[in-house]
Design a protein around this motif. Sequence first.
Motif, PDB file in Angstrom:
ATOM      1  N   UNK A  98       0.875  -1.050   0.134  1.00  0.00           N
ATOM      2  CA  UNK A  98       0.021   0.058  -0.030  1.00  0.00           C
ATOM      3  C   UNK A  98       0.898   1.211   0.055  1.00  0.00           C
ATOM      4  N   UNK A  99       2.042   1.111   0.028  1.00  0.00           N
ATOM      5  CA  UNK A  99       3.017   2.550   0.271  1.00  0.00           C
ATOM      6  C   UNK A  99       4.388   2.133  -0.684  1.00  0.00           C
ATOM      7  N   UNK A 100       5.326   2.118  -0.138  1.00  0.00           N
ATOM      8  CA  UNK A 100       6.753   2.120  -0.666  1.00  0.00           C
ATOM      9  C   UNK A 100       7.651   1.333  -0.068  1.00  0.00           C
ATOM     10  N   UNK A 101       8.518   0.833  -0.742  1.00  0.00           N
ATOM     11  CA  UNK A 101       9.540  -0.064  -0.229  1.00  0.00           C
ATOM     12  C   UNK A 101      10.943   0.822  -0.688  1.00  0.00           C
ATOM     13  N   UNK A 102      11.658   1.131   0.409  1.00  0.00           N
ATOM     14  CA  UNK A 102      12.712   1.937   0.086  1.00  0.00           C
ATOM     15  C   UNK A 102      14.049   1.044   0.606  1.00  0.00           C
ATOM     16  N   UNK A 103      14.855   0.631  -0.387  1.00  0.00           N
ATOM     17  CA  UNK A 103      15.871  -0.262  -0.280  1.00  0.00           C
ATOM     18  C   UNK A 103      17.244   0.569  -0.167  1.00  0.00           C
ATOM     19  N   UNK A 104      18.113   0.165   0.705  1.00  0.00           N
ATOM     20  CA  UNK A 104      19.348   0.782   1.138  1.00  0.00           C
ATOM     21  C   UNK A 104      20.458  -0.084   0.982  1.00  0.00           C
ATOM     22  N   UNK A 105      21.368   0.004  -0.027  1.00  0.00           N
ATOM     23  CA  UNK A 105      22.264  -0.595  -0.240  1.00  0.00           C
ATOM     24  C   UNK A 105      23.727   0.134   0.072  1.00  0.00           C
ATOM     25  N   UNK A 106      24.723  -0.359   0.630  1.00  0.00           N
ATOM     26  CA  UNK A 106      26.024   0.197   1.018  1.00  0.00           C
ATOM     27  C   UNK A 106      27.248  -0.693   1.005  1.00  0.00           C
ATOM     28  N   UNK A 107      28.192  -0.338   0.301  1.00  0.00           N
ATOM     29  CA  UNK A 107      29.339  -1.127   0.471  1.00  0.00           C
ATOM     30  C   UNK A 107      30.569  -0.126   0.634  1.00  0.00           C
ATOM     31  N   UNK A 108      31.192  -0.510   1.635  1.00  0.00           N
ATOM     32  CA  UNK A 108      32.207   0.654   2.109  1.00  0.00           C
ATOM     33  C   UNK A 108      33.498  -0.156   2.746  1.00  0.00           C
ATOM     34  N   UNK A 109      34.763   0.555   3.000  1.00  0.00           N
ATOM     35  CA  UNK A 109      35.790   0.217   3.641  1.00  0.00           C
ATOM     36  C   UNK A 109      36.106   1.262   4.825  1.00  0.00           C
ATOM     37  N   UNK A 110      36.276   0.793   5.927  1.00  0.00           N
ATOM     38  CA  UNK A 110      36.391   1.663   7.061  1.00  0.00           C
ATOM     39  C   UNK A 110      37.819   2.369   6.883  1.00  0.00           C
ATOM     40  N   UNK A 111      38.069   3.474   7.129  1.00  0.00           N
ATOM     41  CA  UNK A 111      39.308   4.006   7.124  1.00  0.00           C
ATOM     42  C   UNK A 111      39.615   4.422   8.428  1.00  0.00           C
TER      43      UNK A 111
END
Length: 148
Positions: A98-111
């Motif tokens: 009935x609304x929205x699906x927000x997908x968050x993807x992240x790929x990172x290296x910690x510095x």
Amino acid sequence: MDRNHYRFRSLWPLPAPPAAVYAVLERPEDYPRWWPQVRSVTRLDDSTGVLTIRSALPYAMTFTARETRRDPAAGVLEIAMSGDIEGWARWTVTAGGPGTLARYDQEVDVRKPLLRRLAVPGRAVFRANHRLMMRAGHRGLVRRLRAV
């Protein structure tokens, strides 16, 4: 495997149409108003800003975010990050239920040096810290969308 490399994915069901969700997500300077762990956002220009985030653990992370993709028709917002974390993050906003699906993807290296030194003993805790941050962001965005 690099102990300082992380991949995250979060799925947020939201009670608003995709265009309304996208409109909120495309304004990172407003994130501190609804996402408690986003402590500050300073715009440098139309496509770049500096963000400072801090979740439950007693450390902050600061990074520069540079917009690499803004596609309202596809519902995609993507940034490249450099600083305490380096990599990319992407929001993908689609109709869902009935609304929205927000997908968050992240790929990172910690510095950040301290976090790099604590990579082995702290990895599970760092991942839990990220989950807490994302959970709070989801709750804050739901409240924000209901108030608009």
